[in-house]
Scaffold this active site. Structure first.
Site, PDB file in Angstrom:
ATOM      1  N   CYS A   1      -4.219   0.754  -2.457  1.00  0.00           N
ATOM      2  CA  CYS A   1      -4.036  -0.489  -1.702  1.00  0.00           C
ATOM      3  C   CYS A   1      -2.980  -1.381  -2.342  1.00  0.00           C
ATOM      4  CB  CYS A   1      -5.342  -1.270  -1.643  1.00  0.00           C
ATOM      5  SG  CYS A   1      -6.644  -0.475  -0.685  1.00  0.00           S
TER       6      CYS A   1
ATOM      7  N   CYS B   1     -10.996  -2.673  -4.574  1.00  0.00           N
ATOM      8  CA  CYS B   1     -10.035  -3.695  -5.024  1.00  0.00           C
ATOM      9  C   CYS B   1     -10.761  -4.941  -5.507  1.00  0.00           C
ATOM     10  CB  CYS B   1      -9.055  -4.057  -3.908  1.00  0.00           C
ATOM     11  SG  CYS B   1      -7.794  -2.791  -3.638  1.00  0.00           S
TER      12      CYS B   1
ATOM     13  N   ASN C   1       0.838  -1.204   0.000  1.00  0.00           N
ATOM     14  CA  ASN C   1       0.000   0.000   0.000  1.00  0.00           C
ATOM     15  C   ASN C   1       0.870   1.251   0.000  1.00  0.00           C
ATOM     16  OD1 ASN C   1       0.590  -0.859   2.686  1.00  0.00           O
ATOM     17  ND2 ASN C   1      -1.051   0.388   3.525  1.00  0.00           N
ATOM     18  N   ILE C   2       0.367   2.263  -0.704  1.00  0.00           N
ATOM     19  CA  ILE C   2       1.087   3.531  -0.851  1.00  0.00           C
ATOM     20  C   ILE C   2       0.126   4.658  -0.507  1.00  0.00           C
ATOM     21  CG2 ILE C   2       2.346   5.035  -2.426  1.00  0.00           C
ATOM     22  CD1 ILE C   2       3.094   2.507  -4.045  1.00  0.00           C
ATOM     23  N   GLU C   3       0.392   5.312   0.616  1.00  0.00           N
ATOM     24  CA  GLU C   3      -0.493   6.377   1.092  1.00  0.00           C
ATOM     25  C   GLU C   3       0.041   7.740   0.672  1.00  0.00           C
ATOM     26  OE1 GLU C   3      -0.947   5.622   5.309  1.00  0.00           O
ATOM     27  OE2 GLU C   3      -2.165   3.838   4.907  1.00  0.00           O
TER      28      GLU C   3
ATOM     29  N   CYS D   1     -10.482  -4.499  -0.019  1.00  0.00           N
ATOM     30  CA  CYS D   1     -11.580  -3.534   0.111  1.00  0.00           C
ATOM     31  C   CYS D   1     -12.497  -3.633  -1.116  1.00  0.00           C
ATOM     32  CB  CYS D   1     -11.027  -2.122   0.270  1.00  0.00           C
ATOM     33  SG  CYS D   1     -10.348  -1.424  -1.249  1.00  0.00           S
TER      34      CYS D   1
ATOM     35  N   GLU E   1      -3.162  -4.476  -3.089  1.00  0.00           N
ATOM     36  CA  GLU E   1      -3.712  -5.335  -4.143  1.00  0.00           C
ATOM     37  C   GLU E   1      -3.724  -4.615  -5.486  1.00  0.00           C
ATOM     38  OE1 GLU E   1      -4.922  -4.727  -1.134  1.00  0.00           O
ATOM     39  OE2 GLU E   1      -6.267  -6.310  -0.444  1.00  0.00           O
TER      40      GLU E   1
HETATM   41  N1  THU Z   1      -5.197  -1.525   2.658  1.00  0.00           N
HETATM   42  C1  THU Z   1      -4.640  -2.322   1.707  1.00  0.00           C
HETATM   43  O1  THU Z   1      -3.598  -1.999   1.125  1.00  0.00           O
HETATM   44  N2  THU Z   1      -5.268  -3.488   1.396  1.00  0.00           N
HETATM   45  C2  THU Z   1      -6.353  -3.977   2.062  1.00  0.00           C
HETATM   46  O2  THU Z   1      -6.830  -5.061   1.744  1.00  0.00           O
HETATM   47  C3  THU Z   1      -6.959  -3.205   3.150  1.00  0.00           C
HETATM   48  C4  THU Z   1      -6.436  -1.823   3.327  1.00  0.00           C
HETATM   49  C5  THU Z   1      -4.474  -0.320   3.057  1.00  0.00           C
HETATM   50  C6  THU Z   1      -5.084   0.989   2.636  1.00  0.00           C
HETATM   51  C7  THU Z   1      -4.498   1.913   3.674  1.00  0.00           C
HETATM   52  O3  THU Z   1      -3.203   2.318   3.244  1.00  0.00           O
HETATM   53  C8  THU Z   1      -4.347   1.071   4.912  1.00  0.00           C
HETATM   54  O4  THU Z   1      -4.383  -0.275   4.456  1.00  0.00           O
HETATM   55  C9  THU Z   1      -5.439   1.292   5.947  1.00  0.00           C
HETATM   56  O5  THU Z   1      -6.691   1.171   5.376  1.00  0.00           O
END
Ligand code: THU
Length: 131
Positions: free
Chosen positions: A54, A90, A43-45, A87, A56
């Site tokens: 996310c 995704c 994941n990259i925020e 989510c 995925e």
């Molecule tokens: N996130 C994912 O990368 N994949 C998931 O299946 C659930 C959530 C990430 C998004 C965000 O960066 C962090 O988790 C919290 O929601």
């Protein structure tokens, strides 16, 4: 087909690259292609929060951008006791580009669940409905 453990291990390794300073919730994903190739993502925020991608979707977009179009399974790893399922957005994108793949969830030590994507996205909206 890569062994289940190899796919989960790849997702665990990818998780180390997560850019998750806002949530503190690091996720790794590993997408298994039909030829056995594994493409990973994390994941990259972003400071705007809403631009977060996310793990995925990072794995999926990497794979698609490399010309891959046949997929078998995806592994998702987070440091949680409960399974971390993909989510809603995704699930929609995985359905569109991967079809009914298997979704394997795991934490840092054990597998926490596995489901077919169709079970996670019942009654999907997809291209068939645009005909
Ligand atoms: N996130 C994912 O990368 N994949 C998931 O299946 C659930 C959530 C990430 C998004 C965000 O960066 C962090 O988790 C919290 O929601």
């Amino acid at each position: 087909m890569a062994g289940s453990d190899a796919l989960v291990e790849a997702a665990r390794a990818a998780r180390a690259f997560a850019r998750a300073p806002y949530s503190g919730f690091a996720v790794g994903a590993a997408l298994e292609c039909a030829d056995g190739t594994i493409v990973t993502g994390c994941n990259i925020e972003n400071a705007t929060y809403g631009l977060t991608v996310c793990a995925e979707r990072v794995a999926l977009f990497k794979a698609l951008s490399e010309g891959r179009d046949q997929f078998v399974r995806i592994a998702v790893v987070a440091d949680t006791v409960a399974p971390t399922p993909p989510c809603g957005p995704c699930r929609q994108l995985l359905w569109e580009y991967c079809g009914d793949i298997q979704v394997v969830m795991a934490n840092l030590t054990v597998e926490t669940g596995r489901h077919q994507l169709a079970a996670l996205l019942p009654l999907p909206f997809d291209a068939r409905l645009l005909d």
